[in-house]
Design a protein around this motif. Structure first.
Motif, short mmCIF file in Angstrom:
data_model
loop_
_atom_site.label_atom_id
_atom_site.label_comp_id
_atom_site.label_asym_id
_atom_site.label_seq_id
_atom_site.Cartn_x
_atom_site.Cartn_y
_atom_site.Cartn_z
N LYS A 110 -10.12 -6.04 -6.83
CA LYS A 110 -9.24 -5.96 -6.48
C LYS A 110 -8.09 -4.97 -7.33
N ALA A 111 -8.83 -5.59 -8.47
CA ALA A 111 -7.56 -4.56 -9.56
C ALA A 111 -8.06 -3.14 -9.70
N PHE A 112 -9.08 -3.36 -9.17
CA PHE A 112 -10.02 -1.28 -8.87
C PHE A 112 -9.65 -0.38 -7.56
N TRP A 113 -8.98 -1.90 -6.58
CA TRP A 113 -8.59 -1.35 -5.46
C TRP A 113 -6.82 -0.85 -5.30
N VAL A 114 -5.95 -1.57 -6.48
CA VAL A 114 -4.88 -1.24 -6.79
C VAL A 114 -4.82 -0.26 -7.51
N ALA A 115 -5.87 0.35 -8.45
CA ALA A 115 -5.91 1.61 -9.36
C ALA A 115 -5.87 2.15 -8.26
N ILE A 116 -7.21 2.80 -7.41
CA ILE A 116 -7.38 3.71 -6.71
C ILE A 116 -6.04 4.06 -5.88
N ILE A 117 -5.75 4.03 -5.32
CA ILE A 117 -5.08 3.60 -4.40
C ILE A 117 -3.12 4.03 -5.45
N VAL A 118 -3.04 3.47 -6.60
CA VAL A 118 -1.72 3.95 -6.67
C VAL A 118 -2.54 5.27 -7.47
N ASN A 119 -3.70 6.03 -7.67
CA ASN A 119 -3.63 6.99 -7.85
C ASN A 119 -3.87 8.08 -6.86
N LEU A 120 -4.26 7.36 -5.72
CA LEU A 120 -4.74 8.60 -4.63
C LEU A 120 -3.43 9.07 -4.14
N THR A 121 -2.13 7.93 -4.40
CA THR A 121 -0.60 8.17 -3.83
C THR A 121 -0.50 9.45 -4.75
N ARG A 122 -0.76 9.58 -5.81
CA ARG A 122 -0.37 11.26 -6.82
C ARG A 122 -0.99 12.29 -5.86
N GLU A 123 -1.47 12.01 -5.56
CA GLU A 123 -3.09 13.30 -5.03
C GLU A 123 -2.47 12.92 -3.90
N PHE A 124 -1.88 12.68 -2.51
CA PHE A 124 -1.30 12.82 -1.61
C PHE A 124 0.25 12.29 -1.24
N CYS A 125 0.88 12.75 -3.09
CA CYS A 125 2.82 12.93 -2.79
C CYS A 125 2.82 14.00 -1.99
N GLY A 126 2.23 14.96 -2.30
CA GLY A 126 2.38 16.42 -2.43
C GLY A 126 2.96 17.41 -2.95
N SER A 158 -1.45 -9.18 -21.73
CA SER A 158 -3.03 -9.18 -21.41
C SER A 158 -3.28 -9.31 -20.04
N LEU A 159 -4.20 -9.11 -20.35
CA LEU A 159 -5.27 -8.75 -19.08
C LEU A 159 -5.68 -10.34 -18.20
N GLU A 160 -5.58 -11.33 -19.12
CA GLU A 160 -4.73 -12.82 -18.61
C GLU A 160 -4.21 -12.96 -17.28
N ASP A 161 -2.96 -12.44 -17.94
CA ASP A 161 -2.34 -12.38 -17.27
C ASP A 161 -1.66 -11.70 -15.89
N TYR A 172 -4.60 -10.13 -14.12
CA TYR A 172 -5.03 -11.30 -13.33
C TYR A 172 -5.21 -12.02 -12.63
N ALA A 173 -3.62 -12.47 -13.36
CA ALA A 173 -3.09 -13.90 -12.54
C ALA A 173 -2.41 -13.79 -12.20
N ASP A 174 -1.38 -12.82 -11.77
CA ASP A 174 -0.47 -12.25 -10.71
C ASP A 174 -1.49 -11.25 -9.93
N LEU A 175 -3.17 -11.12 -9.98
CA LEU A 175 -3.73 -10.10 -9.02
C LEU A 175 -4.22 -11.54 -8.06
N GLU A 176 -4.85 -12.58 -8.63
CA GLU A 176 -4.41 -13.11 -8.20
C GLU A 176 -3.88 -14.68 -7.29
N GLY A 177 -2.47 -14.17 -7.48
CA GLY A 177 -1.99 -15.50 -7.38
C GLY A 177 -1.43 -16.89 -7.82
N ARG A 178 -2.12 -16.84 -9.10
CA ARG A 178 -1.73 -18.07 -9.97
C ARG A 178 -0.33 -18.11 -10.42
#
Length: 486
Positions: free
Chosen positions: A262-278, A460-463, A465-471
């Protein structure tokens, strides 16, 4: 053993400072500076290379120049995988040293021969080294920086690129062809010589079992004695991270973990948005926009192509400098959201201007220039540097190299495709619709940032990932319910 220069710094600095981290981050990013010079080199030299006094055996054609511009984006994604594996297997320092070698060879080839094939081959070499630098530099900078400044040092990557653009535009305007090439050759050679005397990252030294050397490097980076309490605590954290995960290029390991995926898809979408922002397309299309603005009788703006490039590079520098100042104060999400809004409305204004031009309604020529500069400023101050910062902060040492490799390969490939498809797309739907599509992507990014992207500043990475998991969200709801019940 770490070089004696570290011990000198330890004797002088007992209170601790961030100076060594900042200086080392600047040196580490020199290959990206070289990439910026390579990207901008064509602009001030295109007329010379295609003219009767070309240093080549015969004037270059538009096709030759097109291949020179795009060949870097073909070889860079290939290099990304090679350097990504090398960074995990042989270390960040050795991989980065190897990134400067093909860049230096590329400039040397240009000095020795200006034949079109030689120039295209030289650009391929530079693209190969630059692709490696864009993988290794974010890893190196992240692993030597403490949490309080890792956002700022992370923006040095794009700041270095924009500095390279401005540097080569100014050199091209002032100096002869070969004199510029000699100066540009010196950059990767200087980087190679300096980096030889600098240490490996603490994370990789721990991975190699060099605990004593790690303490010395951390002490030098933090300007503290190696037995300082904070150094020992950081050592314990790195040892814990090392025992729980071993770095290797493994997409299977990345996608087998639900939260990391899930973190990877977040990172890739954020990066690709920059590429396609024009914003890349705006830079490529800048000459035409300036030319169109100059034709308008309501304006007297008329800049030479190289002066146009210097103007845009100066705007980029200002944006990159602002990013360095704000990223650790404002946070990643707020700054990225604001710059997405600014870029989105700038793109929308460009689209409106092109549409009105197409129906013979003329607006002042300064409007597209202002919109274009605003867009480039927003890109440099947030959209361009922050995806690199977020990418390195959302993964542990084990997966960091794999993620950087995959995302940079996809991003560089996207750059190549976007630049090749931009002209046909404009011919098919018109410039105004193209810029409106870019505007929609920028503005849609705001909603994605708000609902799906966690803040990574000083967390921290734990915090994260807690956001990503909705905890964390669930915990907050439970606290509210419990408070209401009481």
């Amino acid at each position: 053993m770490v070089n004696k220069v570290y011990n000198v710094s330890l004797n002088k600095e007992m209170k601790g400072s961030k100076h060594n981290q900042v200086l080392m981050s600047i040196v580490v990013c020199m290959p990206v500076l070289a990439y910026g010079t390579a990207m901008g080199w064509i602009s001030p030299n295109k007329a010379l290379l295609m003219g009767d006094s070309s240093p080549s055996t015969s004037p270059l054609s538009e096709e030759d120049v097109s291949w020179m511009a795009s060949i870097m984006f073909i070889f860079a994604p290939i290099a990304v995988f090679i350097y990504g594996v090398a960074a995990d297997k042989f270390g960040r320092k050795h991989a980065l040293l190897c990134a400067s070698i093909p860049v230096a060879l590329g400039w040397a080839v240009k000095l020795l021969c200006a034949h079109p094939i030689a120039l295209i081959g030289a650009r391929a070499l530079i693209g190969f080294g630059s692709g490696g630098a864009f993988v290794v530099c974010p890893l190196y900078v992240k692993e030597i920086s403490e949490d309080s400044i890792r956002g700022m040092t992370g923006t040095f990557i794009i700041f270095s690129q924009t500095m390279g653009n401005l540097f080569v535009f100014i050199l091209g305007d002032l100096l002869p062809f070969n004199a510029v090439l000699w100066i540009l050759l010196a950059i990767p050679l200087l980087h190679f010589c300096i980096l030889l005397r600098l240490p490996e990252t603490p994370s990789y030294l721990i991975k190699c079992g060099k605990n004593e050397e790690t303490a010395k490097v951390l002490g030098w980076l933090r300007s503290l004695p190696e037995d300082d309490k904070s150094i020992l605590e950081e050592m314990d954290r790195l040892i814990s991270e090392k025992t729980s995960c071993e770095p290797k290029f493994s997409p299977r390991l990345l996608f087998s973990d639900k939260t990391a995926r899930k973190a990877f898809w977040v990172a890739i979408i954020v990066n690709l948005t920059r590429e396609f922002c024009g914003c890349i397309a705006v830079l490529v299309y800048a000459s035409h926009i300036f030319a169109e603005a100059g034709k308008n009788h309501n304006t007297s703006i008329a800049l030479s192509p190289n002066k146009q490039s210097i103007l845009l590079a100066a705007v980029q520098i200002m944006g990159s400098f602002l990013a360095c100042q704000l990223v650790d104060r404002a946070g990643r999400k707020p700054l990225l959201s604001v710059t997405s809004i600014v870029a989105g409305f700038s793109m929308c204004l460009l689209g409106i201007w092109f549409y009105l031009q197409s129906v013979q309604i003329f607006m002042p020529g300064w409007i597209p220039i202002a919109a274009m500069c605003t867009c480039i400023f927003a890109d440099a101050s947030g959209l361009q540097p922050l995806p690199f910062v977020i990418m390195t902060e959302m993964f542990n040492f084990q997966l960091r190299g794999t993620v950087a490799t995959l995302i940079m390969a996809i991003s560089l490939g996207t750059d190549f495709a976007l630049l090749k498809l931009f002209a046909p797309l404009n011919s098919w739907i018109g410039y105004h619709y193209t810029f409106w599509i870019f505007s929609f992507i920028c503005l849609a990014n705001i909603f994605y940032l708000y609902f799906y992207v966690p803040e990574t500043k000083m967390r921290s990475l734990e915090d994260i990932y807690a956001d990503l998991e909705g905890r964390n969200k669930k915990k907050n709801i439970d606290n509210v319910i419990e408070t209401n019940h009481v």
